[in-house]
Design a protein around this motif. Structure first.
Motif, PDB file in Angstrom:
ATOM      1  N   LEU A 375       0.753  -1.243  -0.041  1.00  0.00           N
ATOM      2  CA  LEU A 375      -0.095   0.042  -0.019  1.00  0.00           C
ATOM      3  C   LEU A 375       0.981   1.429   0.060  1.00  0.00           C
ATOM      4  CD1 LEU A 375      -2.731  -1.049   2.492  1.00  0.00           C
ATOM      5  CD2 LEU A 375      -2.799  -1.197   0.075  1.00  0.00           C
ATOM      6  N   SER A 376       1.977   1.063   0.737  1.00  0.00           N
ATOM      7  CA  SER A 376       3.044   2.332   0.662  1.00  0.00           C
ATOM      8  C   SER A 376       3.440   2.725  -0.624  1.00  0.00           C
ATOM      9  CB  SER A 376       4.118   2.237   1.746  1.00  0.00           C
ATOM     10  OG  SER A 376       4.868   1.176   1.247  1.00  0.00           O
ATOM     11  N   ALA A 377       3.580   1.736  -1.631  1.00  0.00           N
ATOM     12  CA  ALA A 377       4.039   1.774  -3.015  1.00  0.00           C
ATOM     13  C   ALA A 377       3.216   2.892  -3.581  1.00  0.00           C
ATOM     14  CB  ALA A 377       4.062   0.397  -3.518  1.00  0.00           C
ATOM     15  N   ASN A 378       1.884   2.930  -3.433  1.00  0.00           N
ATOM     16  CA  ASN A 378       0.896   3.728  -3.969  1.00  0.00           C
ATOM     17  C   ASN A 378       1.052   3.754  -5.209  1.00  0.00           C
ATOM     18  OD1 ASN A 378      -0.852   5.927  -3.767  1.00  0.00           O
ATOM     19  ND2 ASN A 378       0.647   7.487  -4.245  1.00  0.00           N
ATOM     20  N   ALA A 379       0.942   2.433  -5.805  1.00  0.00           N
ATOM     21  CA  ALA A 379       0.856   2.079  -7.425  1.00  0.00           C
ATOM     22  C   ALA A 379       0.089   1.126  -7.604  1.00  0.00           C
ATOM     23  CB  ALA A 379       2.286   1.633  -7.694  1.00  0.00           C
ATOM     24  N   HIS A 380      -1.164   1.576  -8.385  1.00  0.00           N
ATOM     25  CA  HIS A 380      -2.221   0.601  -8.801  1.00  0.00           C
ATOM     26  C   HIS A 380      -1.672  -0.472  -9.741  1.00  0.00           C
ATOM     27  CE1 HIS A 380      -5.349  -1.223 -11.279  1.00  0.00           C
ATOM     28  NE2 HIS A 380      -6.082  -1.015  -9.900  1.00  0.00           N
ATOM     29  N   ASP A 381      -0.697  -0.018 -10.757  1.00  0.00           N
ATOM     30  CA  ASP A 381      -0.155  -0.982 -11.566  1.00  0.00           C
ATOM     31  C   ASP A 381       1.487  -0.780 -11.483  1.00  0.00           C
ATOM     32  OD1 ASP A 381      -2.667  -1.573 -13.176  1.00  0.00           O
ATOM     33  OD2 ASP A 381      -2.380   0.251 -14.025  1.00  0.00           O
ATOM     34  N   PRO A 382       2.069  -1.648 -10.716  1.00  0.00           N
ATOM     35  CA  PRO A 382       3.397  -1.761 -10.594  1.00  0.00           C
ATOM     36  C   PRO A 382       4.231  -1.951 -11.498  1.00  0.00           C
ATOM     37  CG  PRO A 382       2.342  -3.697  -9.507  1.00  0.00           C
ATOM     38  CD  PRO A 382       1.417  -3.027 -10.042  1.00  0.00           C
ATOM     39  N   THR A 383       5.270  -1.517 -11.608  1.00  0.00           N
ATOM     40  CA  THR A 383       6.460  -1.549 -12.536  1.00  0.00           C
ATOM     41  C   THR A 383       7.209  -2.803 -12.166  1.00  0.00           C
ATOM     42  OG1 THR A 383       8.078   0.231 -11.835  1.00  0.00           O
ATOM     43  CG2 THR A 383       6.309   0.793 -13.220  1.00  0.00           C
ATOM     44  N   TRP A 384       8.056  -3.374 -13.180  1.00  0.00           N
ATOM     45  CA  TRP A 384       8.928  -4.223 -12.781  1.00  0.00           C
ATOM     46  C   TRP A 384      10.102  -3.670 -11.773  1.00  0.00           C
ATOM     47  CZ3 TRP A 384      14.584  -4.411 -13.922  1.00  0.00           C
ATOM     48  CH2 TRP A 384      15.137  -5.838 -13.743  1.00  0.00           C
ATOM     49  N   GLU A 385      10.649  -2.392 -12.081  1.00  0.00           N
ATOM     50  CA  GLU A 385      11.552  -2.134 -10.896  1.00  0.00           C
ATOM     51  C   GLU A 385      11.086  -1.858  -9.426  1.00  0.00           C
ATOM     52  OE1 GLU A 385      10.763  -0.728 -13.939  1.00  0.00           O
ATOM     53  OE2 GLU A 385      12.625  -0.908 -15.254  1.00  0.00           O
ATOM     54  N   GLN A 386       9.688  -1.275  -9.533  1.00  0.00           N
ATOM     55  CA  GLN A 386       8.922  -1.405  -8.135  1.00  0.00           C
ATOM     56  C   GLN A 386       8.968  -2.571  -7.588  1.00  0.00           C
ATOM     57  OE1 GLN A 386       5.365   0.808  -9.526  1.00  0.00           O
ATOM     58  NE2 GLN A 386       5.959   2.453  -8.103  1.00  0.00           N
ATOM     59  N   LEU A 387       8.529  -3.518  -8.186  1.00  0.00           N
ATOM     60  CA  LEU A 387       8.673  -4.973  -7.925  1.00  0.00           C
ATOM     61  C   LEU A 387       9.805  -5.590  -7.133  1.00  0.00           C
ATOM     62  CD1 LEU A 387       6.109  -6.667 -10.060  1.00  0.00           C
ATOM     63  CD2 LEU A 387       5.522  -5.818  -7.881  1.00  0.00           C
ATOM     64  N   LYS A 388      10.976  -5.179  -7.885  1.00  0.00           N
ATOM     65  CA  LYS A 388      12.194  -5.477  -7.752  1.00  0.00           C
ATOM     66  C   LYS A 388      12.991  -4.993  -6.616  1.00  0.00           C
ATOM     67  CE  LYS A 388      16.904  -6.408  -9.598  1.00  0.00           C
ATOM     68  NZ  LYS A 388      17.735  -6.063 -10.980  1.00  0.00           N
ATOM     69  N   ASN A 389      12.438  -3.624  -6.262  1.00  0.00           N
ATOM     70  CA  ASN A 389      12.741  -3.106  -5.066  1.00  0.00           C
ATOM     71  C   ASN A 389      11.942  -3.009  -3.865  1.00  0.00           C
ATOM     72  OD1 ASN A 389      15.160  -1.845  -6.537  1.00  0.00           O
ATOM     73  ND2 ASN A 389      13.949  -0.291  -7.480  1.00  0.00           N
ATOM     74  N   MET A 390      11.100  -3.825  -3.781  1.00  0.00           N
ATOM     75  CA  MET A 390      10.280  -4.153  -2.582  1.00  0.00           C
ATOM     76  C   MET A 390      10.904  -5.308  -1.859  1.00  0.00           C
ATOM     77  SD  MET A 390       6.425  -3.657  -4.423  1.00  0.00           S
ATOM     78  CE  MET A 390       5.509  -3.715  -2.825  1.00  0.00           C
ATOM     79  N   LYS A 391      11.734  -4.945  -0.450  1.00  0.00           N
ATOM     80  CA  LYS A 391      12.490  -5.640   0.240  1.00  0.00           C
ATOM     81  C   LYS A 391      11.468  -6.536   0.928  1.00  0.00           C
ATOM     82  CE  LYS A 391      16.275  -2.547   0.769  1.00  0.00           C
ATOM     83  NZ  LYS A 391      17.292  -1.857   1.698  1.00  0.00           N
ATOM     84  N   TYR A 392      10.435  -6.265   1.357  1.00  0.00           N
ATOM     85  CA  TYR A 392       9.668  -7.301   2.240  1.00  0.00           C
ATOM     86  C   TYR A 392       9.212  -8.355   1.386  1.00  0.00           C
ATOM     87  CZ  TYR A 392       7.613  -9.395   6.378  1.00  0.00           C
ATOM     88  OH  TYR A 392       7.260  -9.953   7.402  1.00  0.00           O
TER      89      TYR A 392
END
Length: 540
Positions: A375-392
């Motif tokens: 939820l903190s990513a505030n992205a309805h459609d995540p990008t590849w870079e966003q998913l890759k950087n989500m540590k948890y």
């Protein structure tokens, strides 16, 4: 550790010599019977069997004598041996394997034997001596350091050959393997991995099938259907549509035959490769159904794709079959590669996602933290870079794949006399001589659960270990294997797993296990949950 006195060079020489008079006596006895007035066919057959058996034993012990000399010259030590009740064929362990497969405790059996008899030891598989290991140094040697010494052969080859064919990337070696890998590699470059448009549709179909009233659903069944839909879409440019109202004709029969053929082949390989020499009409029928299904739609695509909008996917720039057809490859070669990617794309991805859900359903605290990150990513459609950087999110995936890698065990066969770096001697740290033709079965799932490698919580889900920047395992963690044969679709699978988890926990705030039993894994060409993944989800 248990060492057998029959591993000594002197014993092998004595046994080889003692079988000579037995063989000669049997031959002479057969001659007397044959030259007599009324020769008995039964008696002659019995003598012939004795000659064959004694000759085989003599050759076996002569080989052991020679190999013991080679091992000594290379500074190698003896290897612990499983204490078979049947020291000839090892039928006691074979029956134990069959029972464990029925009880879905094959993995537990391997882990128990490694703890009892050493992380590298010998055992018999229907008369054939094989080495089993879960040591990271040995696995690194097989998959990388001495890669050329360890081709796909033996039980592993037998397990995939009926279904995937001889030219598959999973069944070929040498130049044939290089050609197949070169052909498949463009399918898994970053542009394809980061393109979610194809996978988005099937993820949405999957989520729509999850009940919102708190009733129980088997996520594994839905995930296998979703990954079949997305894999065929990616491969051929159209989907089997298992999660839609109008699946393709014969799709469910194809899926059933695919699963049963994979299960039967892996069971035969586990018990003993000689079983593949026996006729098996059921296996043959299922393999024919699978290959005929792929062949039919391959031909349909090849002939109608250019002019029929049904086979055009405007939302996706890349279709795997397009690249294969451009190279004008033989039809059976294309079928082999499609089935190879299909089994990797369907089974590996589905299991990777299912494992994450299985553990999250039993760790609600992890779900809370995962949702906070999503939820903190505030992205309805995540990008590849966003998913890759989500540590948890990635810590959950890594820990799940540590405890249950999609391919928990594998086998290679030495194509020359070679050496494994550890496993011999009373401390298990001395080098081991491996004679040409010896199979080595290695277990990733037991290695990745070893307490001496992962500490006292090795058998427990603890994704916090991956949040520690100092925690950087090497060959102790290879859920997608390593070396030249490392899974081409590794990043593809990890991205899809992350995408599904992101999407699901955008829409659901909790997941609860609907069964309380222990984990029971069914082992085929890949792992799966024997009783599925029954859960209840709560909408956000």
């Amino acid at each position: 550790m248990l060492f057998r006195w029959d591993q000594s060079r002197g014993f092998s020489l004595c046994m080889a010599v003692l079988t000579v008079p037995v063989t000669l006596g049997a031959i002479y006895s057969a001659y007397l019977i044959y030259s007599g007035p009324d020769p008995s066919i039964t008696a002659l057959l019995l003598r012939a069997g004795l000659v064959y058996l004694s000759t085989s034993i003599r050759h076996d012990f002569a080989d052991r004598f020679r190999n013991a000399g080679k091992a000594r010259s290379l500074g190698c030590s003896q290897v612990p041996v499983y204490p078979h009740k049947d020291p000839i064929l090892g039928l006691d362990l074979a029956w134990q394997q069959v029972r464990r497969r029925k009880n879905h405790t094959v993995v537990e059996g391997f882990i128990d034997r490694f703890q009892r008899y050493g992380h590298t030891h010998y055992q018999l598989a229907l008369g054939q001596r094989i080495i089993v290991t879960d040591d990271p140094e040995n696995i690194k040697t097989i998959l990388a350091t001495k890669f050329e010494d360890w081709p796909i052969a033996g039980a592993r080859l037998h397990a995939v050959l009926p279904l995937l064919g001889p030219k598959s990337i999973f069944s070929s070696n040498g130049e044939a393997w290089h050609s197949a890998r070169t052909m498949l590699r463009p399918a898994f470059v970053r542009d394809q991995v980061a393109d979610f448009r194809c996978f988005e549709r099937h993820t949405e179909n999957f989520i729509q099938r999850i009940p919102t009233d708190g009733s129980t659903v088997d996520l594994q069944e839905l995930l296998l259907a979703m990954s079949m839909d997305s894999s065929t879409d990616f491969l051929l440019g159209y989907s089997t549509g298992l999660l839609t109202e109008n699946p393709l004709p014969d799709t469910r029969e194809f899926t059933r035959a695919f699963g049963e053929a994979a299960l039967k082949s892996s069971m035969k390989a586990l018990v003993g490769p000689f079983l593949f020499k026996l006729p098996d009409r059921e296996l043959d029928r299922n393999v024919k159904k699978v290959r005929d299904f792929v062949r039919y739609y391959l031909r349909e695509v090849a002939t109608e794709k250019a002019g029929n909008p049904k086979y055009q996917d405007s939302e996706r720039a890349y279709v795997f079959l397009d690249e294969l057809l451009k190279q004008d490859a033989p039809e059976e070669f294309v079928v082999d590669q499609i089935l190879s990617v299909l089994i990797a794309g369907r089974d590996t991805t589905a299991m990777g996602i299912a494992v994450c859900f299985w553990f999250l359903a039993r760790h609600p605290d992890a779900v809370v933290k995962l949702r906070e990150e999503i939820l903190s990513a505030n992205a309805h459609d995540p990008t590849w870079e966003q998913l890759k950087n989500m540590k948890y999110l990635n810590s959950v995936i890594k820990e799940s794949l540590r405890l249950v890698p999609p391919v928990p065990m594998n086998t290679r066969v030495a194509n020359k006399d070679t050496v494994l770096p550890v496993g011999g001697g009373h401390d298990g740290r001395q080098p081991v001589f491996v004679a040409k033709g010896t199979p080595v079965r290695f277990s990733l799932i037991s290695m990745q659960r070893r307490q001496d490698l992962y500490g006292p919580t090795a058998h427990k889900f603890s994704n916090a270990r991956w949040l520690d920047d100092k925690f950087r395992p090497g060959w102790e963690y290879v859920p997608f294997h390593g070396g030249p044969r490392v899974c081409l679709g590794q990043q593809f699978a990890l991205t899809q797993i992350a995408f599904v988890l992101f999407r699901v926990f955008q829409r659901f705030k909790a997941i609860e296990a609907a069964d309380e039993g222990p984990m029971r894994l069914a082992t085929s060409l890949t792992a799966s949950f024997a009783t599925g993944v029954p859960v209840r989800l709560t909408p956000a």
